[in-house]
Design an enzyme around this catalytic site. Structure first.
Site, PDB file in Angstrom:
ATOM      1  N   GLY A 195      -1.151  -5.419   1.811  1.00 47.55           N
ATOM      2  CA  GLY A 195      -0.699  -6.226   0.691  1.00 47.55           C
ATOM      3  C   GLY A 195      -0.611  -7.696   1.060  1.00 47.55           C
ATOM      4  O   GLY A 195      -0.234  -8.048   2.184  1.00 47.55           O
TER       5      GLY A 195
ATOM      6  N   HIS B 143       2.817  -0.511  -2.671  1.00 47.38           N
ATOM      7  CA  HIS B 143       2.189   0.383  -1.689  1.00 47.38           C
ATOM      8  C   HIS B 143       1.212   1.343  -2.367  1.00 47.38           C
ATOM      9  O   HIS B 143       0.110   1.595  -1.876  1.00 47.38           O
ATOM     10  CB  HIS B 143       3.258   1.201  -0.958  1.00 47.38           C
TER      11      HIS B 143
END
Length: 253
Positions: free
Chosen positions: A121, A8
Site C-alpha cells: 500500500g 489490505h
C-alpha cells in the site's frame, strides 16, 4: 501485520486478479518497533483476518511464529544494504533502525514465499520506497507494485491503528487528510514553506494532535525539496493523536 482492513483487502484482490495464486503473510515483526508499548498494544485479530482473506479470494496465509522467522533470536543481523539515505529521513529520523527491521523481515518473507509480484500500500510511502530499493540493489526477481491509499468516507487513511483511537479522537482524525488535501490545492500557487506552515496550522488547531513532521519531498529519493518547480513530489505527514501515531501522504505534483 494483521488487524486487516479494506486497504489490505484491496491488495489481496488485486494480487488475485493479476496472478494465479495470491499469498498473504501476517507477522507482527518485533524488530521494526522502536516503542515496546506500540508492539505490546498493536491490534491482533487473527480470526477476523482469516475471514477477510478468504472472502477476498486469498489462496494461502503464511502466519509464522517469531521463532520461525528469527531462529537465531531478535539480535540476528541482516546483510548490509545501502539505501541511499532513504532510511534517514521522515520515519527513519523519528524511528531509528525501523527500516533495517523492515528490510530484514521483508527479505525473509520473500525468501519463504518466493513471489513473482508483491503488493504494498502507498500509505506507507517510505516503506514502499525502501522495499523497491532493496529489490533493486539485491537484484531480486520480484516486481514491487504500489497500490493506492484506501480511505474512510471522511478521508482518514485506513490503518490498523485507527481501531485504537477513542471516539473523540476518531472524530478529529480526518483533519490529517484535510491538511494534505489543502496542501495539494496550494501546490501550484504557494511556496513550499507556505504550504508546510499551513499544514502545521491546521494540525495545531486541535490540541490533541502533535505534529511529528510534514515533509515535501522528491518521491523517489525522499529528500526534502525547497521549491515547487519539481515534479514527482510527495507530501508525507506523521501525527501523534493521543497514544496513537498516524501517517499519511499525498502526491503533490
Amino acid at each position: 501485520m494483521g488487524a486487516l482492513h479494506d486497504g489490505h483487502v484491496s491488495l489481496v484482490k488485486r494480487a488475485k486478479m493479476e496472478n494465479d495464486i495470491a499469498v498473504a503473510s501476517i507477522f507482527i515483526n518485533p524488530t521494526q518497533f522502536n516503542n515496546p508499548e506500540d508492539l505490546k498494544h498493536y491490534p491482533r485479530t487473527l480470526d477476523e483476518d482469516k475471514k477477510m482473506l478468504m472472502d477476498a479470494g486469498c489462496d494461502i496465509l503464511f502466519f509464522p511464529e517469531t521463532d520461525e522467522m528469527y531462529p537465531q533470536g531478535l539480535k540476528e543481523t541482516s546483510k548490509d544494504l545501502d539505501l541511499g539515505g532513504l532510511e534517514n529521513v521522515m520515519e527513519g529520523a523519528h524511528r531509528p533502525g525501523h527500516f533495517m527491521g523492515v528490510i530484514q523481515v521483508v527479505k525473509k518473507l520473500f525468501d519463504a514465499v518466493g513471489p513473482c509480484k508483491s503488493y504494498f500500500g502507498e500509505k506507507d510511502f517510505q516503506q514502499l520506497a525502501v522495499v523497491r530499493k532493496m529489490v533493486k540493489e539485491w537484484q531480486l526477481p520480484i516486481e514491487i507494485i504500489g497500490c493506492p491509499i484506501v480511505r474512510e468516507n471522511d478521508g482518514l487513511a485506513m490503518s490498523s491503528r485507527n481501531t485504537r483511537l477513542s471516539i473523540e479522537e476518531r472524530k478529529i482524525a480526518p483533519l490529517i487528510s484535510s491538511a494534505l488535501f489543502q496542501a495539494k490545492e496550494m501546490w501550484r500557487t504557494n511556496g513550499v514553506e507556505e504550504i508546510k506552515e499551513k499544514v502545521s496550522q491546521i494540525i495545531s488547531a486541535a490540541s490533541q494532535f502533535r505534529l511529528e513532521y510534514f515533509e515535501i519531498s522528491d518521491a523517489e529519493t525522499l529528500q526534502p525539496i525547497r521549491d515547487n518547480q519539481k515534479t514527482n513530489v510527495v507530501g508525507c505527514i506523521a501525527v501523534q493523536l493521543g497514544n496513537v501515531r498516524l501517517i499519511d501522504n499525498i502526491m503533490l505534483g
